[in-house]
Design a protein around this motif. Structure first.
Motif, mmCIF file in Angstrom:
data_model
loop_
_atom_site.group_PDB
_atom_site.id
_atom_site.type_symbol
_atom_site.label_atom_id
_atom_site.label_comp_id
_atom_site.label_asym_id
_atom_site.label_seq_id
_atom_site.Cartn_x
_atom_site.Cartn_y
_atom_site.Cartn_z
ATOM 1 N N LEU A 36 42.833 -3.907 -2.898
ATOM 2 C CA LEU A 36 43.436 -5.017 -3.634
ATOM 3 C C LEU A 36 42.870 -6.357 -3.175
ATOM 4 O O LEU A 36 42.624 -7.249 -3.987
ATOM 5 N N ALA A 37 42.665 -6.503 -1.869
ATOM 6 C CA ALA A 37 42.094 -7.746 -1.346
ATOM 7 C C ALA A 37 40.696 -7.973 -1.902
ATOM 8 O O ALA A 37 40.327 -9.100 -2.291
ATOM 9 N N THR A 38 39.913 -6.907 -1.988
ATOM 10 C CA THR A 38 38.553 -7.014 -2.535
ATOM 11 C C THR A 38 38.580 -7.314 -4.030
ATOM 12 O O THR A 38 37.842 -8.170 -4.520
ATOM 13 N N ALA A 39 39.446 -6.618 -4.762
ATOM 14 C CA ALA A 39 39.510 -6.771 -6.212
ATOM 15 C C ALA A 39 39.904 -8.180 -6.622
ATOM 16 O O ALA A 39 39.385 -8.727 -7.611
ATOM 17 N N PHE A 40 40.797 -8.805 -5.891
ATOM 18 C CA PHE A 40 41.293 -10.135 -6.274
ATOM 19 C C PHE A 40 40.720 -11.256 -5.410
ATOM 20 O O PHE A 40 41.080 -12.420 -5.581
ATOM 21 N N GLY A 41 39.833 -10.900 -4.493
ATOM 22 C CA GLY A 41 39.241 -11.913 -3.619
ATOM 23 C C GLY A 41 40.298 -12.634 -2.812
ATOM 24 O O GLY A 41 40.219 -13.851 -2.603
ATOM 25 N N ALA A 42 41.296 -11.891 -2.343
ATOM 26 C CA ALA A 42 42.433 -12.490 -1.640
ATOM 27 C C ALA A 42 42.425 -12.072 -0.182
ATOM 28 O O ALA A 42 41.929 -10.990 0.165
ATOM 29 N N PRO A 43 42.973 -12.916 0.694
ATOM 30 C CA PRO A 43 43.072 -12.535 2.113
ATOM 31 C C PRO A 43 44.099 -11.433 2.305
ATOM 32 O O PRO A 43 44.988 -11.229 1.464
ATOM 33 N N SER A 44 44.007 -10.723 3.409
ATOM 34 C CA SER A 44 44.926 -9.622 3.678
ATOM 35 C C SER A 44 46.375 -10.104 3.767
ATOM 36 O O SER A 44 47.304 -9.377 3.424
ATOM 37 N N SER A 45 46.553 -11.360 4.212
ATOM 38 C CA SER A 45 47.913 -11.904 4.303
ATOM 39 C C SER A 45 48.557 -12.010 2.931
ATOM 40 O O SER A 45 49.768 -11.776 2.781
ATOM 41 N N ALA A 46 47.764 -12.356 1.911
ATOM 42 C CA ALA A 46 48.307 -12.463 0.559
ATOM 43 C C ALA A 46 48.696 -11.094 0.016
ATOM 44 O O ALA A 46 49.732 -10.936 -0.638
ATOM 45 N N VAL A 47 47.866 -10.084 0.292
ATOM 46 C CA VAL A 47 48.189 -8.731 -0.148
ATOM 47 C C VAL A 47 49.411 -8.220 0.608
ATOM 48 O O VAL A 47 50.288 -7.558 0.032
ATOM 49 N N ALA A 49 51.822 -10.010 1.578
ATOM 50 C CA ALA A 49 52.983 -10.663 0.970
ATOM 51 C C ALA A 49 53.445 -9.908 -0.278
ATOM 52 O O ALA A 49 54.645 -9.820 -0.556
ATOM 53 N N VAL A 50 52.493 -9.344 -1.025
ATOM 54 C CA VAL A 50 52.838 -8.563 -2.216
ATOM 55 C C VAL A 50 53.646 -7.327 -1.805
ATOM 56 O O VAL A 50 54.660 -6.996 -2.438
ATOM 57 N N LEU A 51 53.204 -6.651 -0.767
ATOM 58 C CA LEU A 51 53.933 -5.470 -0.294
ATOM 59 C C LEU A 51 55.331 -5.846 0.176
ATOM 60 O O LEU A 51 56.298 -5.100 -0.042
ATOM 61 N N THR A 52 55.436 -7.024 0.784
ATOM 62 C CA THR A 52 56.753 -7.489 1.230
ATOM 63 C C THR A 52 57.659 -7.761 0.038
ATOM 64 O O THR A 52 58.860 -7.447 0.070
ATOM 65 N N ILE A 53 57.113 -8.342 -1.021
ATOM 66 C CA ILE A 53 57.891 -8.624 -2.229
ATOM 67 C C ILE A 53 58.467 -7.333 -2.810
ATOM 68 O O ILE A 53 59.621 -7.282 -3.238
ATOM 69 N N ILE A 54 57.663 -6.281 -2.817
ATOM 70 C CA ILE A 54 58.133 -4.998 -3.343
ATOM 71 C C ILE A 54 59.323 -4.490 -2.540
ATOM 72 O O ILE A 54 60.340 -4.054 -3.097
ATOM 73 N N GLN A 55 59.226 -4.560 -1.217
ATOM 74 C CA GLN A 55 60.302 -4.060 -0.359
ATOM 75 C C GLN A 55 61.551 -4.943 -0.433
ATOM 76 O O GLN A 55 62.682 -4.435 -0.448
ATOM 77 N N VAL A 56 61.355 -6.257 -0.487
ATOM 78 C CA VAL A 56 62.498 -7.164 -0.603
ATOM 79 C C VAL A 56 63.198 -6.957 -1.944
ATOM 80 O O VAL A 56 64.434 -6.975 -2.022
ATOM 81 N N SER A 57 62.425 -6.742 -3.003
ATOM 82 C CA SER A 57 63.008 -6.490 -4.320
ATOM 83 C C SER A 57 63.830 -5.213 -4.306
ATOM 84 O O SER A 57 64.892 -5.128 -4.935
ATOM 85 N N TYR A 58 63.349 -4.220 -3.591
ATOM 86 C CA TYR A 58 64.097 -2.964 -3.457
ATOM 87 C C TYR A 58 65.435 -3.216 -2.762
ATOM 88 O O TYR A 58 66.478 -2.692 -3.177
ATOM 89 N N ALA A 59 65.407 -4.036 -1.720
ATOM 90 C CA ALA A 59 66.646 -4.365 -1.006
ATOM 91 C C ALA A 59 67.627 -5.099 -1.917
ATOM 92 O O ALA A 59 68.840 -4.841 -1.877
#
Length: 417
Positions: A36-47, A49-59
């Protein structure tokens, strides 16, 4: 109490399949961070954050959507939620930017709590005396979904690309929707109140049910240990002397299949009224497993054996807890599940955060110490509660309210605990 004289096997099979498919959607992205970081040219911290959003949304979904299972007709509610999940996965697969992927991923995380509506639904439709067996069967599907999701994601992404992983998830979830719609019975809800009162009643249940509070602590202590171990095990395996690749590290999750066996075993014990002693035994197994897991710093064989023992204890404890919790107030099973699973999730997050910090500063040994400490706290509380029960019986007086409720919730044969 079950709603019929026979547990509908088609419905149980559909729920077992569906819970595994549903929960897997929350874990597909975890082994795809680099892609995902390669596909969107994003730093690992941004990716990250996406994983964190998924888990927080689940909560958030646990706290706000799962209680609706007591207020609305469950079959329709689950089908609507999962239809939204399918749409969210399609958007994730087609996302042109990371921000759109994050928003769609959050929607997926929010609605995949449908799995936590199905579990108490399974207890509701189960035949009397089979609630533990049915719940453990459905939960084994959920566990297997968690275990294989990361492996499947890595394999599919390597061959077809990361977007294909989420399309697969959408397709499997759509199949689950159809299976559930065709198989689940229509059961009218027993609760009538406003949505704000419904949410507030979760806190009322926590206040009024001492057994629920105990089980929340037992569950949180077990899952905190789980979070501690699995947060840092990837760092251990990727570093010398092992230096394993991501695909091989992902395969280590399959050792957790022992948890599926523990779920069935714990369910049978609960149906025999042995949930209370089983809880103490499983917590002891979790704590003791770290004596073997600690050796994993130098031995993959020891680590694999330790993981088998560890997951057996974690899942056995979890099923024992759920079997007791769902028996407290059958008309409020979804809200009971909200209270229990929210504390469970908080425990996991606490263990995960402490593990990451301790591994960076003190290594694998510190992770094992904190991992063993959490279930030990739960075990000490269990021992104190057991002593209180025995003293009450020895006096020949009425047991304290919390003790009496636990005995009733444990089911037939609980007096042997």
């Amino acid at each position: 109490m079950g709603t019929s004289t026979a547990t509908p096997s088609r419905a149980v099979a559909a729920m077992t399949f569906a819970t595994g498919v549903i929960i897997a959607n929350n874990y597909y992205a975890q082994p795809l961070e680099a892609a995902l970081a390669t596909a969107f040219g994003a730093p690992s911290s941004a990716v990250g954050a996406v994983l964190t959003i998924i888990q927080v949304s689940y909560a958030i979904g646990l706290a706000t959507l799962v209680p609706l299972g007591d207020l609305l007709e469950r079959r329709r509610l689950v089908v609507v939620m999962l239809s939204v999940t399918v749409l969210g996965l399609i958007v994730v697969a087609a996302a042109p930017t990371l921000s759109i992927l994050a928003a769609a991923g959050g929607l997926v995380g929010l609605t995949t709590v449908a799995a936590q509506i199905l579990v108490p639904f399974a207890a509701q439709i189960a035949k009397d005396g089979e609630q533990g067996k049915v719940v453990s069967t459905v939960m084994s599907g959920l566990l297997i979904g968690i275990l294989v999701s990361r492996v499947i994601a890595g394999l599919i992404a390597a061959v077809f690309g990361w977007r294909a992983v989420f399309l697969l998830g959408a397709g499997l979830t759509a199949i689950a929707v159809v299976a559930l719609w065709r198989s689940l019975p229509v059961v009218a809800p027993a609760t009538r109140m406003s949505y704000p009162r419904l949410l507030g009643s979760v806190f009322t249940l926590i206040r009024e049910e001492p057994v629920l509070r105990l089980r929340m602590v037992y569950g949180a202590s077990g899952y905190a240990s789980f979070g501690a171990l699995w947060t840092s095990i990837g760092f251990l395996l990727a570093a010398p002397p092992f230096s394993l690749g991501e695909a091989t590290i992902g395969l280590f999750a399959l050792f957790g299949v022992a948890g599926a066996l523990a779920a069935r075993f714990a369910g049978r014990l609960a149906d025999r009224g042995r949930a209370h002693p089983a809880t103490g035994a499983f917590l002891a197994v979790i704590a003791a497993s770290f004596a073997v897991v600690a050796l994993g710093a130098h031995s993959l064989v020891a680590l694999a054996i330790g993981l088998v023992i560890f997951d057996f204890g974690v899942q056995g404890s979890h099923i024992s807890n759920q079997s007791v919790v769902y028996a407290l107030r059958p008309e409020a099973r979804s809200r009971l599940n909200t209270a229990y699973m929210t504390s469970y999730f908080i425990g996991g997050a606490t263990g995960s955060g402490l593990s990451a910090a301790l591994y960076a500063s003190h290594g694998w040994a510190a992770v094992c110490w904190i991992g063993a400490a959490f279930p030990t706290v739960g075990l000490l509380l269990w021992a104190a509660e057991s002593l209180s029960r025995r003293r009450a019986r020895a006096r020949g007086s009425a047991a304290p309210r919390g003790v009496d409720a636990l005995t009733r919730a444990a089911g037939p044969g609980a007096e042997r605990d």
